[in-house]
Design an enzyme around this catalytic site. Sequence first.
Site, PDB file in Angstrom:
ATOM      1  N   PHE A  71       0.809  -1.229   0.000  1.00  0.00           N
ATOM      2  CA  PHE A  71       0.000   0.000   0.000  1.00  0.00           C
ATOM      3  C   PHE A  71       0.837   1.271   0.000  1.00  0.00           C
ATOM      4  O   PHE A  71       0.307   2.354   0.224  1.00  0.00           O
ATOM      5  CB  PHE A  71      -0.937  -0.002   1.217  1.00  0.00           C
ATOM      6  CG  PHE A  71      -1.814  -1.226   1.285  1.00  0.00           C
ATOM      7  CD1 PHE A  71      -2.934  -1.332   0.465  1.00  0.00           C
ATOM      8  CD2 PHE A  71      -1.503  -2.279   2.134  1.00  0.00           C
ATOM      9  CE1 PHE A  71      -3.732  -2.468   0.502  1.00  0.00           C
ATOM     10  CE2 PHE A  71      -2.299  -3.418   2.180  1.00  0.00           C
ATOM     11  CZ  PHE A  71      -3.419  -3.505   1.358  1.00  0.00           C
TER      12      PHE A  71
ATOM     13  N   LYS B 243      -6.211  -5.008  -2.427  1.00  0.00           N
ATOM     14  CA  LYS B 243      -5.497  -3.897  -3.055  1.00  0.00           C
ATOM     15  C   LYS B 243      -6.329  -3.227  -4.159  1.00  0.00           C
ATOM     16  O   LYS B 243      -6.445  -2.006  -4.218  1.00  0.00           O
ATOM     17  CB  LYS B 243      -4.172  -4.427  -3.624  1.00  0.00           C
ATOM     18  CG  LYS B 243      -3.365  -3.403  -4.369  1.00  0.00           C
ATOM     19  CD  LYS B 243      -2.828  -2.307  -3.477  1.00  0.00           C
ATOM     20  CE  LYS B 243      -2.182  -1.230  -4.318  1.00  0.00           C
ATOM     21  NZ  LYS B 243      -1.731  -0.102  -3.513  1.00  0.00           N
TER      22      LYS B 243
ATOM     23  N   CYS C 219      -0.581   3.195 -10.826  1.00  0.00           N
ATOM     24  CA  CYS C 219      -1.466   2.282 -10.082  1.00  0.00           C
ATOM     25  C   CYS C 219      -2.951   2.505 -10.356  1.00  0.00           C
ATOM     26  O   CYS C 219      -3.575   1.695 -11.035  1.00  0.00           O
ATOM     27  CB  CYS C 219      -1.181   2.384  -8.593  1.00  0.00           C
ATOM     28  SG  CYS C 219       0.431   1.699  -8.163  1.00  0.00           S
TER      29      CYS C 219
ATOM     30  N   GLY D   9      -3.701   9.773 -11.530  1.00  0.00           N
ATOM     31  CA  GLY D   9      -2.892   9.151 -12.586  1.00  0.00           C
ATOM     32  C   GLY D   9      -1.878   8.253 -11.921  1.00  0.00           C
ATOM     33  O   GLY D   9      -2.112   7.753 -10.829  1.00  0.00           O
TER      34      GLY D   9
END
Length: 439
Positions: A151, A206, A262, A259
Amino acid sequence: MKITVIGLGYLGATHAIAMAELGHDVIGIEANPQRLSDLQNGKVPFYEPGLPEALVSVLAKGNIVFKADHDSESLEADLHFLCVGTPQLPGSYAANTEYLHSAVQALAPYLREDAVVAGKSTVPVGTSAELALALQAATGNRPHLVWNPEFLREGTALEDSLRPDRIVIGVNDEHSETVMRKVYESITDLGTPFIVTDIPTAELVKVAANSFLATKISFINAMAEIAEVSGADAVQLAQAIGYDERIGNKFLRNGIGFGGGCLPKDIRAFMARADELGVGSAVDFLADIDAINLRRRSRVVDLVTQELGDLTGKKVTVLGAAFKPDSDDLRDSPAIAVAQLLQAAGANVVVHDPISLDQVNLNYPALATEQDLMVAATDADALVLATEWREYREADPAVLAAVVANALIIDGRNALAVERWQNAGWRLIALGRNVEASI
Ligand SMILES: NC(=O)c1ccc[n+]([C@@H]2O[C@H](COP(=O)([O-])OP(=O)(O)OC[C@H]3O[C@@H](n4cnc5c(N)ncnc54)[C@H](O)[C@@H]3O)[C@@H](O)[C@H]2O)c1
Protein backbone atom coordinates in the site's frame (compact mmCIF):
# COMPACT_ATOMS: atom_id res chain seq x y z
CA MET A 1 16.15 -13.57 7.57
CA LYS A 2 17.65 -14.11 4.14
CA ILE A 3 15.30 -12.85 1.45
CA THR A 4 15.23 -11.99 -2.22
CA VAL A 5 13.23 -9.13 -3.73
CA ILE A 6 12.50 -9.70 -7.40
CA GLY A 7 11.85 -6.59 -9.55
CA LEU A 8 13.34 -3.35 -8.22
CA GLY A 9 11.05 -0.60 -9.49
CA TYR A 10 9.22 1.92 -7.31
CA LEU A 11 7.78 -0.88 -5.20
CA GLY A 12 10.62 -3.43 -5.20
CA ALA A 13 13.56 -1.08 -4.66
CA THR A 14 11.76 0.55 -1.74
CA HIS A 15 10.77 -2.80 -0.28
CA ALA A 16 14.29 -4.23 -0.64
CA ILE A 17 15.85 -1.21 1.06
CA ALA A 18 13.20 -1.23 3.81
CA MET A 19 13.79 -4.94 4.46
CA ALA A 20 17.55 -4.31 4.69
CA GLU A 21 16.88 -1.41 7.10
CA LEU A 22 14.94 -3.83 9.27
CA GLY A 23 18.08 -5.98 9.43
CA HIS A 24 17.27 -8.70 6.93
CA ASP A 25 19.87 -9.98 4.49
CA VAL A 26 18.55 -8.90 1.08
CA ILE A 27 19.33 -10.00 -2.46
CA GLY A 28 17.66 -7.68 -4.97
CA ILE A 29 17.11 -9.06 -8.49
CA GLU A 30 16.48 -6.59 -11.33
CA ALA A 31 16.21 -7.33 -15.05
CA ASN A 32 16.73 -3.76 -16.31
CA PRO A 33 20.53 -3.25 -16.65
CA GLN A 34 20.38 0.53 -16.08
CA ARG A 35 18.27 0.24 -12.92
CA LEU A 36 20.52 -2.56 -11.70
CA SER A 37 23.78 -0.68 -12.19
CA ASP A 38 22.29 2.45 -10.59
CA LEU A 39 21.36 0.47 -7.49
CA GLN A 40 24.71 -1.33 -7.40
CA ASN A 41 26.37 2.09 -7.47
CA GLY A 42 24.27 3.39 -4.60
CA LYS A 43 21.89 5.44 -6.77
CA VAL A 44 18.12 5.14 -6.60
CA PRO A 45 16.92 5.08 -10.24
CA PHE A 46 13.87 7.26 -9.53
CA TYR A 47 13.01 10.19 -7.29
CA GLU A 48 11.82 9.17 -3.85
CA PRO A 49 12.57 11.33 -0.81
CA GLY A 50 14.71 9.62 1.84
CA LEU A 51 15.40 6.51 -0.22
CA PRO A 52 18.89 7.49 -1.51
CA GLU A 53 20.17 8.04 2.04
CA ALA A 54 18.65 4.74 3.17
CA LEU A 55 20.25 2.92 0.21
CA VAL A 56 23.69 4.31 1.03
CA SER A 57 23.23 3.27 4.65
CA VAL A 58 22.21 -0.35 3.96
CA LEU A 59 24.93 -0.74 1.32
CA ALA A 60 27.48 0.44 3.89
CA LYS A 61 26.12 -2.05 6.43
CA GLY A 62 26.57 -4.73 3.80
CA ASN A 63 23.20 -6.43 4.15
CA ILE A 64 21.95 -5.81 0.60
CA VAL A 65 23.29 -6.86 -2.80
CA PHE A 66 21.83 -6.35 -6.27
CA LYS A 67 22.04 -8.90 -9.08
CA ALA A 68 20.70 -9.45 -12.59
CA ASP A 69 19.79 -13.09 -11.94
CA HIS A 70 19.46 -15.64 -9.21
CA ASP A 71 22.48 -17.74 -8.34
CA SER A 72 23.21 -20.37 -5.70
CA GLU A 73 22.87 -17.70 -2.97
CA SER A 74 19.13 -17.50 -3.71
CA LEU A 75 18.88 -21.14 -2.56
CA GLU A 76 19.72 -19.90 0.95
CA ALA A 77 16.76 -17.50 1.00
CA ASP A 78 13.82 -18.28 3.32
CA LEU A 79 11.53 -15.88 1.52
CA HIS A 80 11.21 -14.41 -2.01
CA PHE A 81 9.17 -11.27 -2.66
CA LEU A 82 7.70 -10.83 -6.16
CA CYS A 83 7.62 -7.09 -6.97
CA VAL A 84 7.59 -7.01 -10.79
CA GLY A 85 5.24 -4.78 -12.77
CA THR A 86 1.67 -5.64 -13.82
CA PRO A 87 0.98 -2.90 -16.41
CA GLN A 88 -2.13 -2.51 -18.53
CA LEU A 89 -1.99 -4.72 -21.63
CA PRO A 90 -1.90 -2.65 -24.82
CA GLY A 91 -5.30 -2.58 -26.50
CA SER A 92 -7.04 -4.03 -23.44
CA TYR A 93 -8.09 -3.11 -19.91
CA ALA A 94 -6.56 -6.29 -18.49
CA ALA A 95 -3.33 -6.44 -16.47
CA ASN A 96 -0.28 -8.03 -18.02
CA THR A 97 0.84 -10.72 -15.58
CA GLU A 98 3.56 -12.17 -17.82
CA TYR A 99 6.36 -10.56 -15.76
CA LEU A 100 5.16 -12.50 -12.73
CA HIS A 101 5.12 -15.73 -14.72
CA SER A 102 8.67 -15.13 -16.00
CA ALA A 103 9.81 -14.23 -12.49
CA VAL A 104 8.52 -17.49 -10.97
CA GLN A 105 10.01 -19.55 -13.83
CA ALA A 106 13.41 -17.94 -13.21
CA LEU A 107 13.05 -18.48 -9.46
CA ALA A 108 11.94 -22.14 -9.61
CA PRO A 109 15.42 -23.74 -9.85
CA TYR A 110 16.54 -21.74 -6.79
CA LEU A 111 13.46 -22.29 -4.63
CA ARG A 112 14.05 -24.46 -1.56
CA GLU A 113 11.12 -26.70 -0.68
CA ASP A 114 10.47 -24.84 2.59
CA ALA A 115 11.03 -21.33 1.18
CA VAL A 116 8.06 -18.98 0.92
CA VAL A 117 7.16 -16.92 -2.15
CA ALA A 118 5.28 -13.70 -1.35
CA GLY A 119 3.61 -11.79 -4.17
CA LYS A 120 3.47 -8.04 -3.60
CA SER A 121 2.52 -6.84 -7.08
CA THR A 122 -1.08 -5.73 -7.63
CA VAL A 123 -2.83 -8.54 -9.49
CA PRO A 124 -6.20 -9.65 -10.81
CA VAL A 125 -7.86 -11.98 -8.29
CA GLY A 126 -6.89 -15.57 -9.18
CA THR A 127 -3.34 -14.76 -10.33
CA SER A 128 -1.74 -16.36 -7.30
CA ALA A 129 -3.50 -19.67 -8.01
CA GLU A 130 -2.11 -19.61 -11.59
CA LEU A 131 1.38 -18.88 -10.31
CA ALA A 132 1.12 -21.69 -7.74
CA LEU A 133 0.30 -24.17 -10.52
CA ALA A 134 3.21 -22.91 -12.61
CA LEU A 135 5.60 -23.22 -9.66
CA GLN A 136 4.36 -26.70 -8.81
CA ALA A 137 4.87 -27.80 -12.42
CA ALA A 138 8.38 -26.34 -12.47
CA THR A 139 9.58 -27.65 -9.07
CA GLY A 140 7.49 -30.77 -8.51
CA ASN A 141 6.55 -29.42 -5.04
CA ARG A 142 3.51 -27.67 -3.70
CA PRO A 143 4.79 -24.10 -3.26
CA HIS A 144 4.38 -21.98 -0.15
CA LEU A 145 2.85 -19.06 -2.02
CA VAL A 146 1.29 -16.11 -0.19
CA TRP A 147 -0.11 -12.77 -1.33
CA ASN A 148 1.04 -9.68 0.53
CA PRO A 149 -0.33 -6.56 -1.23
CA GLU A 150 1.58 -3.32 -0.93
CA PHE A 151 0.00 0.00 0.00
CA LEU A 152 2.99 2.35 -0.18
CA ARG A 153 2.50 5.76 -1.77
CA GLU A 154 5.16 7.29 -3.97
CA GLY A 155 6.57 10.36 -2.24
CA THR A 156 6.37 8.71 1.20
CA ALA A 157 7.30 5.20 0.08
CA LEU A 158 10.02 4.36 2.59
CA GLU A 159 8.07 5.65 5.56
CA ASP A 160 4.98 3.76 4.32
CA SER A 161 7.06 0.56 4.05
CA LEU A 162 8.63 0.85 7.48
CA ARG A 163 5.48 2.09 9.24
CA PRO A 164 2.53 0.84 7.16
CA ASP A 165 -1.01 1.41 8.43
CA ARG A 166 -1.65 -2.33 8.02
CA ILE A 167 -0.04 -5.49 6.70
CA VAL A 168 -2.25 -7.93 4.83
CA ILE A 169 -1.27 -11.48 3.96
CA GLY A 170 -3.27 -14.12 2.17
CA VAL A 171 -2.04 -17.61 3.10
CA ASN A 172 -2.90 -21.27 2.60
CA ASP A 173 -0.62 -22.86 5.15
CA GLU A 174 0.74 -22.36 8.66
CA HIS A 175 4.41 -22.45 7.72
CA SER A 176 3.95 -19.50 5.33
CA GLU A 177 2.12 -17.53 7.99
CA THR A 178 4.95 -18.13 10.49
CA VAL A 179 7.56 -16.93 7.98
CA MET A 180 5.54 -13.82 7.09
CA ARG A 181 4.98 -12.95 10.75
CA LYS A 182 8.71 -13.28 11.34
CA VAL A 183 9.79 -11.05 8.46
CA TYR A 184 7.50 -8.22 9.61
CA GLU A 185 7.99 -8.81 13.34
CA SER A 186 9.79 -5.55 14.07
CA ILE A 187 6.98 -3.61 12.36
CA THR A 188 4.10 -5.46 14.00
CA ASP A 189 5.83 -5.13 17.39
CA LEU A 190 5.01 -1.41 17.06
CA GLY A 191 1.32 -2.28 16.96
CA THR A 192 0.72 -2.32 13.20
CA PRO A 193 -2.44 -4.34 12.41
CA PHE A 194 -1.56 -7.68 10.80
CA ILE A 195 -4.44 -9.14 8.82
CA VAL A 196 -4.24 -12.80 7.87
CA THR A 197 -6.75 -13.91 5.27
CA ASP A 198 -7.21 -16.22 2.32
CA ILE A 199 -5.36 -15.54 -0.91
CA PRO A 200 -8.26 -14.26 -3.10
CA THR A 201 -9.19 -11.75 -0.38
CA ALA A 202 -5.60 -10.52 -0.14
CA GLU A 203 -5.46 -10.09 -3.93
CA LEU A 204 -8.77 -8.22 -3.89
CA VAL A 205 -7.88 -5.94 -0.96
CA LYS A 206 -5.50 -3.90 -3.06
CA VAL A 207 -7.73 -3.42 -6.12
CA ALA A 208 -10.72 -2.74 -3.88
CA ALA A 209 -8.77 -0.09 -1.95
CA ASN A 210 -7.58 1.58 -5.14
CA SER A 211 -11.08 1.46 -6.64
CA PHE A 212 -12.45 3.15 -3.54
CA LEU A 213 -9.79 5.88 -3.65
CA ALA A 214 -10.35 6.48 -7.36
CA THR A 215 -14.09 6.67 -6.70
CA LYS A 216 -13.57 9.26 -3.99
CA ILE A 217 -11.51 11.48 -6.30
CA SER A 218 -13.92 11.11 -9.20
CA PHE A 219 -16.86 11.76 -6.89
CA ILE A 220 -15.53 15.17 -5.92
CA ASN A 221 -14.57 15.84 -9.55
CA ALA A 222 -18.14 15.05 -10.57
CA MET A 223 -19.29 17.56 -7.94
CA ALA A 224 -16.85 20.04 -9.49
CA GLU A 225 -18.55 19.59 -12.87
CA ILE A 226 -21.86 20.48 -11.25
CA ALA A 227 -20.32 23.36 -9.28
CA GLU A 228 -18.86 24.86 -12.44
CA VAL A 229 -22.25 25.24 -14.09
CA SER A 230 -24.17 26.24 -10.98
CA GLY A 231 -21.90 28.86 -9.42
CA ALA A 232 -21.11 26.60 -6.44
CA ASP A 233 -17.66 25.99 -4.97
CA ALA A 234 -16.43 22.38 -4.97
CA VAL A 235 -13.56 23.14 -2.56
CA GLN A 236 -15.92 24.46 0.10
CA LEU A 237 -18.33 21.64 -0.64
CA ALA A 238 -15.52 19.09 -0.04
CA GLN A 239 -14.59 20.80 3.19
CA ALA A 240 -18.18 20.81 4.37
CA ILE A 241 -18.88 17.15 3.60
CA GLY A 242 -15.40 16.06 4.75
CA TYR A 243 -16.14 17.00 8.37
CA ASP A 244 -18.45 14.00 8.44
CA GLU A 245 -16.13 11.27 9.78
CA ARG A 246 -17.85 8.70 7.60
CA ILE A 247 -16.76 10.69 4.55
CA GLY A 248 -13.45 12.23 5.69
CA ASN A 249 -11.59 15.00 3.88
CA LYS A 250 -8.65 13.05 2.43
CA PHE A 251 -8.61 12.39 -1.33
CA LEU A 252 -11.45 14.85 -1.65
CA ARG A 253 -9.71 17.70 -3.47
CA ASN A 254 -11.08 18.31 -6.94
CA GLY A 255 -8.68 18.95 -9.80
CA ILE A 256 -7.29 17.31 -12.92
CA GLY A 257 -7.65 13.91 -11.35
CA PHE A 258 -5.66 10.82 -10.58
CA GLY A 259 -2.89 9.15 -12.59
CA GLY A 260 0.32 7.24 -12.00
CA GLY A 261 1.32 3.61 -12.33
CA CYS A 262 -1.47 2.28 -10.08
CA LEU A 263 -4.97 3.76 -9.87
CA PRO A 264 -5.86 4.04 -13.59
CA LYS A 265 -4.55 0.61 -14.59
CA ASP A 266 -5.84 -1.04 -11.42
CA ILE A 267 -9.46 0.04 -11.90
CA ARG A 268 -9.32 -1.00 -15.56
CA ALA A 269 -7.78 -4.38 -14.70
CA PHE A 270 -10.49 -4.85 -12.06
CA MET A 271 -13.21 -4.24 -14.67
CA ALA A 272 -11.53 -6.72 -17.05
CA ARG A 273 -11.19 -9.42 -14.37
CA ALA A 274 -14.75 -8.94 -13.10
CA ASP A 275 -15.94 -9.39 -16.69
CA GLU A 276 -13.97 -12.63 -17.02
CA LEU A 277 -15.58 -13.84 -13.79
CA GLY A 278 -19.05 -13.04 -15.18
CA VAL A 279 -19.71 -10.22 -12.69
CA GLY A 280 -18.64 -7.26 -14.81
CA SER A 281 -21.77 -5.33 -13.89
CA ALA A 282 -20.68 -5.28 -10.22
CA VAL A 283 -17.94 -2.80 -11.12
CA ASP A 284 -19.48 -1.16 -14.18
CA PHE A 285 -19.40 2.09 -12.19
CA LEU A 286 -15.61 2.12 -12.49
CA ALA A 287 -15.99 2.98 -16.18
CA ASP A 288 -17.71 6.21 -15.08
CA ILE A 289 -15.00 6.83 -12.49
CA ASP A 290 -12.42 6.53 -15.26
CA ALA A 291 -14.42 8.74 -17.64
CA ILE A 292 -14.96 11.51 -15.04
CA ASN A 293 -11.24 11.43 -14.36
CA LEU A 294 -10.30 11.80 -18.03
CA ARG A 295 -12.90 14.57 -18.60
CA ARG A 296 -11.15 16.82 -16.07
CA ARG A 297 -8.05 16.81 -18.25
CA SER A 298 -9.90 18.16 -21.28
CA ARG A 299 -11.73 20.66 -19.06
CA VAL A 300 -8.40 22.47 -18.61
CA VAL A 301 -8.02 22.83 -22.36
CA ASP A 302 -11.59 24.15 -22.61
CA LEU A 303 -10.85 26.75 -19.93
CA VAL A 304 -7.65 27.95 -21.60
CA THR A 305 -9.47 28.14 -24.95
CA GLN A 306 -12.37 29.99 -23.37
CA GLU A 307 -9.90 32.59 -22.09
CA LEU A 308 -7.48 32.86 -25.02
CA GLY A 309 -9.59 31.87 -28.02
CA ASP A 310 -7.77 29.93 -30.74
CA LEU A 311 -4.67 28.47 -29.09
CA THR A 312 -2.58 28.36 -32.25
CA GLY A 313 0.81 29.84 -31.45
CA LYS A 314 -0.17 30.83 -27.89
CA LYS A 315 2.44 29.98 -25.29
CA VAL A 316 1.06 27.86 -22.46
CA THR A 317 3.42 26.83 -19.67
CA VAL A 318 2.43 23.66 -17.85
CA LEU A 319 3.69 23.63 -14.28
CA GLY A 320 4.45 20.05 -13.34
CA ALA A 321 4.85 16.80 -15.25
CA ALA A 322 4.88 14.09 -12.57
CA PHE A 323 1.55 12.53 -11.63
CA LYS A 324 1.98 13.88 -8.10
CA PRO A 325 4.50 15.98 -6.19
CA ASP A 326 7.57 14.32 -4.65
CA SER A 327 7.65 11.75 -7.44
CA ASP A 328 9.16 11.65 -10.93
CA ASP A 329 6.67 9.03 -12.08
CA LEU A 330 5.11 10.07 -15.40
CA ARG A 331 3.00 6.97 -15.93
CA ASP A 332 -0.50 8.06 -16.93
CA SER A 333 0.26 11.51 -15.53
CA PRO A 334 -2.65 13.98 -15.83
CA ALA A 335 -0.06 16.77 -16.24
CA ILE A 336 1.45 15.13 -19.32
CA ALA A 337 -2.01 14.43 -20.73
CA VAL A 338 -3.00 18.09 -20.28
CA ALA A 339 0.24 19.25 -21.95
CA GLN A 340 -0.40 16.92 -24.90
CA LEU A 341 -4.04 18.04 -25.24
CA LEU A 342 -2.98 21.71 -25.22
CA GLN A 343 -0.33 20.98 -27.82
CA ALA A 344 -2.86 19.13 -29.98
CA ALA A 345 -5.08 22.23 -29.75
CA GLY A 346 -2.27 24.26 -31.35
CA ALA A 347 -0.65 25.81 -28.27
CA ASN A 348 3.06 26.30 -28.01
CA VAL A 349 3.45 24.24 -24.82
CA VAL A 350 6.42 24.37 -22.46
CA VAL A 351 6.58 21.92 -19.57
CA HIS A 352 8.34 22.68 -16.30
CA ASP A 353 8.91 20.26 -13.44
CA PRO A 354 11.41 20.45 -10.59
CA ILE A 355 12.51 16.81 -10.89
CA SER A 356 11.26 14.85 -13.87
CA LEU A 357 12.22 16.78 -17.01
CA ASP A 358 14.86 14.19 -18.04
CA GLN A 359 12.08 11.60 -18.01
CA VAL A 360 9.83 13.91 -20.02
CA ASN A 361 12.54 14.48 -22.64
CA LEU A 362 13.13 10.73 -22.85
CA ASN A 363 9.52 9.58 -22.97
CA TYR A 364 7.73 12.54 -24.58
CA PRO A 365 10.26 14.11 -26.95
CA ALA A 366 7.50 16.07 -28.74
CA LEU A 367 6.95 18.18 -25.60
CA ALA A 368 9.23 21.19 -25.11
CA THR A 369 10.65 21.46 -21.61
CA GLU A 370 12.38 24.18 -19.60
CA GLN A 371 14.19 23.65 -16.32
CA ASP A 372 14.17 27.25 -15.13
CA LEU A 373 10.74 28.30 -13.88
CA MET A 374 11.21 31.96 -14.78
CA VAL A 375 12.38 31.14 -18.30
CA ALA A 376 9.49 28.69 -18.70
CA ALA A 377 7.00 31.39 -17.68
CA THR A 378 8.51 34.20 -19.75
CA ASP A 379 6.07 35.51 -22.39
CA ALA A 380 3.48 32.86 -21.50
CA ASP A 381 -0.12 33.60 -22.42
CA ALA A 382 -1.28 31.24 -19.68
CA LEU A 383 0.15 29.06 -16.92
CA VAL A 384 -1.49 25.77 -15.98
CA LEU A 385 -0.72 24.32 -12.56
CA ALA A 386 -0.84 20.58 -13.19
CA THR A 387 1.21 19.10 -10.32
CA GLU A 388 1.08 20.75 -6.91
CA TRP A 389 4.82 20.87 -6.20
CA ARG A 390 5.74 23.03 -3.22
CA GLU A 391 7.87 25.18 -5.57
CA TYR A 392 4.68 26.36 -7.31
CA ARG A 393 2.63 26.75 -4.15
CA GLU A 394 5.36 28.93 -2.70
CA ALA A 395 6.28 30.82 -5.88
CA ASP A 396 6.00 34.60 -5.74
CA PRO A 397 3.08 35.52 -8.03
CA ALA A 398 4.33 39.11 -8.40
CA VAL A 399 7.70 37.95 -9.73
CA LEU A 400 6.00 35.61 -12.21
CA ALA A 401 3.50 38.30 -13.25
CA ALA A 402 6.42 40.48 -14.31
CA VAL A 403 7.65 38.02 -16.95
CA VAL A 404 4.47 36.55 -18.49
CA ALA A 405 2.71 38.05 -21.50
CA ASN A 406 -0.67 37.59 -19.85
CA ALA A 407 -1.24 37.00 -16.15
CA LEU A 408 -3.65 34.07 -16.45
CA ILE A 409 -3.26 30.89 -14.40
CA ILE A 410 -5.46 27.80 -14.35
CA ASP A 411 -5.09 26.06 -10.99
CA GLY A 412 -5.68 22.44 -11.93
CA ARG A 413 -5.00 21.24 -8.38
CA ASN A 414 -6.69 23.83 -6.18
CA ALA A 415 -3.31 24.30 -4.58
CA LEU A 416 -2.70 28.04 -4.86
CA ALA A 417 -3.56 30.76 -2.36
CA VAL A 418 -6.19 32.47 -4.50
CA GLU A 419 -6.08 35.93 -2.94
CA ARG A 420 -2.28 36.12 -3.03
CA TRP A 421 -2.32 35.48 -6.79
CA GLN A 422 -5.24 37.80 -7.42
CA ASN A 423 -3.60 40.57 -5.40
CA ALA A 424 -0.52 40.21 -7.61
CA GLY A 425 -2.69 40.92 -10.65
CA TRP A 426 -3.44 37.39 -11.81
CA ARG A 427 -6.67 36.14 -13.29
CA LEU A 428 -6.86 32.78 -11.52
CA ILE A 429 -9.28 30.09 -12.60
CA ALA A 430 -9.50 27.15 -10.23
CA LEU A 431 -11.23 23.92 -11.26
CA GLY A 432 -14.63 23.50 -9.63
CA ARG A 433 -14.67 27.03 -8.17
CA ASN A 434 -16.02 30.40 -9.01
CA VAL A 435 -13.21 32.17 -7.20
CA GLU A 436 -14.04 35.59 -8.53
CA ALA A 437 -17.50 35.34 -7.02
CA SER A 438 -16.25 33.94 -3.71
CA ILE A 439 -13.63 36.61 -2.97
N1 LIG B 1 4.53 2.20 -7.61
C1 LIG B 1 3.75 2.12 -6.54
O1 LIG B 1 3.55 3.12 -5.82
C2 LIG B 1 3.08 0.84 -6.17
C3 LIG B 1 2.40 0.75 -4.94
C4 LIG B 1 1.76 -0.45 -4.62
C5 LIG B 1 1.76 -1.51 -5.51
N2 LIG B 1 2.41 -1.37 -6.71
C6 LIG B 1 2.39 -2.52 -7.62
O2 LIG B 1 3.69 -3.08 -7.60
C7 LIG B 1 4.03 -3.63 -8.87
C8 LIG B 1 5.31 -2.99 -9.37
O3 LIG B 1 5.07 -1.59 -9.53
P1 LIG B 1 6.26 -0.58 -9.79
O4 LIG B 1 5.65 0.77 -9.78
O5 LIG B 1 7.38 -0.88 -8.87
O6 LIG B 1 6.66 -0.99 -11.29
P2 LIG B 1 8.01 -0.74 -12.07
O7 LIG B 1 7.71 -0.96 -13.49
O8 LIG B 1 8.62 0.54 -11.59
O9 LIG B 1 8.98 -1.90 -11.55
C9 LIG B 1 8.96 -3.23 -11.94
C10 LIG B 1 10.41 -3.70 -12.07
O10 LIG B 1 10.47 -5.11 -12.23
C11 LIG B 1 11.54 -5.42 -13.13
N3 LIG B 1 11.33 -6.76 -13.65
C12 LIG B 1 10.36 -7.20 -14.50
N4 LIG B 1 10.48 -8.54 -14.67
C13 LIG B 1 11.52 -8.95 -13.91
C14 LIG B 1 12.11 -10.21 -13.65
N5 LIG B 1 11.65 -11.34 -14.21
N6 LIG B 1 13.18 -10.26 -12.82
C15 LIG B 1 13.66 -9.15 -12.24
N7 LIG B 1 13.13 -7.92 -12.46
C16 LIG B 1 12.07 -7.83 -13.26
C17 LIG B 1 11.45 -4.31 -14.17
O11 LIG B 1 12.65 -4.16 -14.89
C18 LIG B 1 11.13 -3.09 -13.27
O12 LIG B 1 12.31 -2.43 -12.85
C19 LIG B 1 2.81 -3.37 -9.75
O13 LIG B 1 1.98 -4.48 -9.71
C20 LIG B 1 2.14 -2.19 -9.07
O14 LIG B 1 0.77 -2.12 -9.35
C21 LIG B 1 3.08 -0.23 -7.04
